[in-house]
Design a protein around this motif. Structure first.
Motif, PDB file in Angstrom:
ATOM      1  N   GLU A 232       8.492   0.502  11.632  1.00 35.13           N
ATOM      2  CA  GLU A 232       7.240   0.220  12.340  1.00 35.13           C
ATOM      3  C   GLU A 232       6.495   1.511  12.665  1.00 35.13           C
ATOM      4  O   GLU A 232       5.287   1.594  12.504  1.00 35.13           O
ATOM      5  CB  GLU A 232       7.512  -0.577  13.628  1.00 35.13           C
ATOM      6  N   GLN A 233       7.236   2.525  13.110  1.00 34.70           N
ATOM      7  CA  GLN A 233       6.602   3.810  13.424  1.00 34.70           C
ATOM      8  C   GLN A 233       6.092   4.500  12.165  1.00 34.70           C
ATOM      9  O   GLN A 233       5.023   5.115  12.183  1.00 34.70           O
ATOM     10  CB  GLN A 233       7.587   4.706  14.170  1.00 34.70           C
TER      11      GLN A 233
ATOM     12  N   ARG B 134      -5.134  -3.292   5.345  1.00 33.38           N
ATOM     13  CA  ARG B 134      -4.634  -4.618   4.973  1.00 33.38           C
ATOM     14  C   ARG B 134      -3.437  -4.479   4.037  1.00 33.38           C
ATOM     15  O   ARG B 134      -2.401  -5.098   4.229  1.00 33.38           O
ATOM     16  CB  ARG B 134      -5.744  -5.436   4.306  1.00 33.38           C
ATOM     17  N   HIS B 135      -3.584  -3.617   3.048  1.00 32.54           N
ATOM     18  CA  HIS B 135      -2.507  -3.394   2.078  1.00 32.54           C
ATOM     19  C   HIS B 135      -1.245  -2.860   2.754  1.00 32.54           C
ATOM     20  O   HIS B 135      -0.144  -3.344   2.507  1.00 32.54           O
ATOM     21  CB  HIS B 135      -2.977  -2.443   0.985  1.00 32.54           C
ATOM     22  N   LEU B 136      -1.391  -1.851   3.603  1.00 35.95           N
ATOM     23  CA  LEU B 136      -0.224  -1.247   4.244  1.00 35.95           C
ATOM     24  C   LEU B 136       0.484  -2.227   5.176  1.00 35.95           C
ATOM     25  O   LEU B 136       1.713  -2.213   5.281  1.00 35.95           O
ATOM     26  CB  LEU B 136      -0.617   0.026   4.999  1.00 35.95           C
ATOM     27  N   LYS B 137      -0.264  -3.091   5.832  1.00 41.63           N
ATOM     28  CA  LYS B 137       0.355  -4.092   6.710  1.00 41.63           C
ATOM     29  C   LYS B 137       1.125  -5.136   5.897  1.00 41.63           C
ATOM     30  O   LYS B 137       2.218  -5.546   6.294  1.00 41.63           O
ATOM     31  CB  LYS B 137      -0.708  -4.751   7.587  1.00 41.63           C
ATOM     32  N   ILE B 138       0.567  -5.547   4.776  1.00 35.99           N
ATOM     33  CA  ILE B 138       1.271  -6.484   3.898  1.00 35.99           C
ATOM     34  C   ILE B 138       2.528  -5.819   3.336  1.00 35.99           C
ATOM     35  O   ILE B 138       3.604  -6.410   3.304  1.00 35.99           O
ATOM     36  CB  ILE B 138       0.352  -6.985   2.766  1.00 35.99           C
ATOM     37  N   LEU B 139       2.394  -4.580   2.893  1.00 37.30           N
ATOM     38  CA  LEU B 139       3.527  -3.835   2.365  1.00 37.30           C
ATOM     39  C   LEU B 139       4.634  -3.705   3.410  1.00 37.30           C
ATOM     40  O   LEU B 139       5.822  -3.845   3.105  1.00 37.30           O
ATOM     41  CB  LEU B 139       3.050  -2.459   1.899  1.00 37.30           C
ATOM     42  N   HIS B 140       4.233  -3.467   4.643  1.00 38.24           N
ATOM     43  CA  HIS B 140       5.193  -3.363   5.739  1.00 38.24           C
ATOM     44  C   HIS B 140       6.036  -4.643   5.840  1.00 38.24           C
ATOM     45  O   HIS B 140       7.257  -4.578   5.976  1.00 38.24           O
ATOM     46  CB  HIS B 140       4.456  -3.099   7.056  1.00 38.24           C
TER      47      HIS B 140
ATOM     48  N   THR C 289       5.047   2.995   9.441  1.00 35.84           N
ATOM     49  CA  THR C 289       3.829   2.282   9.035  1.00 35.84           C
ATOM     50  C   THR C 289       2.670   2.636   9.957  1.00 35.84           C
ATOM     51  O   THR C 289       1.551   2.867   9.496  1.00 35.84           O
ATOM     52  CB  THR C 289       4.070   0.762   9.022  1.00 35.84           C
ATOM     53  N   GLU C 290       2.929   2.717  11.246  1.00 38.02           N
ATOM     54  CA  GLU C 290       1.883   3.086  12.199  1.00 38.02           C
ATOM     55  C   GLU C 290       1.322   4.478  11.880  1.00 38.02           C
ATOM     56  O   GLU C 290       0.093   4.689  11.882  1.00 38.02           O
ATOM     57  CB  GLU C 290       2.446   3.046  13.615  1.00 38.02           C
ATOM     58  N   ALA C 291       2.205   5.412  11.581  1.00 34.72           N
ATOM     59  CA  ALA C 291       1.767   6.767  11.225  1.00 34.72           C
ATOM     60  C   ALA C 291       0.985   6.753   9.916  1.00 34.72           C
ATOM     61  O   ALA C 291      -0.038   7.430   9.789  1.00 34.72           O
ATOM     62  CB  ALA C 291       2.973   7.703  11.121  1.00 34.72           C
ATOM     63  N   ARG C 292       1.463   5.974   8.944  1.00 38.85           N
ATOM     64  CA  ARG C 292       0.746   5.881   7.669  1.00 38.85           C
ATOM     65  C   ARG C 292      -0.655   5.331   7.882  1.00 38.85           C
ATOM     66  O   ARG C 292      -1.616   5.831   7.281  1.00 38.85           O
ATOM     67  CB  ARG C 292       1.507   5.003   6.681  1.00 38.85           C
ATOM     68  N   LEU C 293      -0.778   4.309   8.721  1.00 42.19           N
ATOM     69  CA  LEU C 293      -2.103   3.736   8.995  1.00 42.19           C
ATOM     70  C   LEU C 293      -3.040   4.788   9.589  1.00 42.19           C
ATOM     71  O   LEU C 293      -4.198   4.911   9.178  1.00 42.19           O
ATOM     72  CB  LEU C 293      -1.986   2.533   9.927  1.00 42.19           C
ATOM     73  N   ALA C 294      -2.544   5.557  10.527  1.00 47.06           N
ATOM     74  CA  ALA C 294      -3.374   6.585  11.169  1.00 47.06           C
ATOM     75  C   ALA C 294      -3.755   7.690  10.194  1.00 47.06           C
ATOM     76  O   ALA C 294      -4.927   8.081  10.113  1.00 47.06           O
ATOM     77  CB  ALA C 294      -2.631   7.167  12.378  1.00 47.06           C
ATOM     78  N   ILE C 295      -2.782   8.189   9.451  1.00 53.06           N
ATOM     79  CA  ILE C 295      -3.045   9.293   8.524  1.00 53.06           C
ATOM     80  C   ILE C 295      -3.925   8.838   7.368  1.00 53.06           C
ATOM     81  O   ILE C 295      -4.878   9.530   6.989  1.00 53.06           O
ATOM     82  CB  ILE C 295      -1.721   9.904   8.005  1.00 53.06           C
ATOM     83  N   GLU C 296      -3.621   7.671   6.796  1.00 54.80           N
ATOM     84  CA  GLU C 296      -4.433   7.171   5.670  1.00 54.80           C
ATOM     85  C   GLU C 296      -5.876   6.959   6.103  1.00 54.80           C
ATOM     86  O   GLU C 296      -6.805   7.240   5.351  1.00 54.80           O
ATOM     87  CB  GLU C 296      -3.854   5.871   5.110  1.00 54.80           C
TER      88      GLU C 296
END
Length: 176
Positions: free
Chosen positions: A30-31, A149-155, A33-40
């Motif tokens: 979860e962390q 959207r993609h990263l959340k689905i991937l998660h 993915t959260e970091a990926r969302l912020a950085i991306e």
């Protein structure tokens, strides 16, 4: 002369610290993915101001190659290309900090993928094509939204894969 600095294109020390934290459970999926969302999001915002047709062609070539490998069933190569897409995108920022952070996150993600297996399929190709259309149109909010959207689905796919891996491992261990 003195002080902290980041060596250009050498995220290794930072990556090793983060990998160690991930391996001992100090970083959760979860962390990550959260970091990926912020950085991306930051990467896309910066790239949106700088991207040109040559950059878009480079990203498109990566997506085309990933699609070929996906259709052919070459999971390792497909995964490598999908991760490379994020690094190519970060490289377009020309910001060594964003590049280092992206490379570090992708390295940790690759470790996780090695543990649970690849989960990406044709859906990632469709998402990348939508993302590139938004980027080409300079519609940065839509590009960010597509990546999120993609990263959340991937998660969610990774959570399922990890759960399946635990069940499989538990069954094997129970039978021994």
């Amino acid at each position: 002369s003195g002080g902290a600095f980041v060596a250009k294109d050498n995220p290794l020390p930072f990556t090793k610290i983060m990998q160690g934290m991930f391996e001992v459970g100090g970083i959760s999926l979860e962390q990550l993915t959260e970091a990926r969302l912020a950085i991306e999001t930051a990467v896309i915002a910066v790239v949106g101001d700088r991207v040109d047709d040559l950059d878009l062609a480079s990203l498109q070539a990566n997506v085309d190659a990933a699609e070929r490998e996906t259709v052919a069933g070459n999971l390792a190569k497909k995964t490598q290309l999908n991760v490379e897409f994020h690094m190519l995108l970060a490289d377009l920022t020309r910001n060594p900090i964003l590049i280092m952070m992206t490379k570090s996150l992708m390295s940790i993600l690759l470790d996780f993928i090695k543990a649970v297996g690849s989960v990406m399929g044709v859906d990632v190709i469709q998402s990348r094509r939508r993302f590139l259309r938004h980027l080409a149109d300079r519609d940065i909010p839509a590009a960010i939204q597509e990546m999120e959207r993609h990263l959340k689905i991937l998660h969610l796919h990774y959570i399922r894969a990890a759960s399946n891996k635990l069940e499989t491992t538990g069954i094997k261990n129970g039978n021994q």
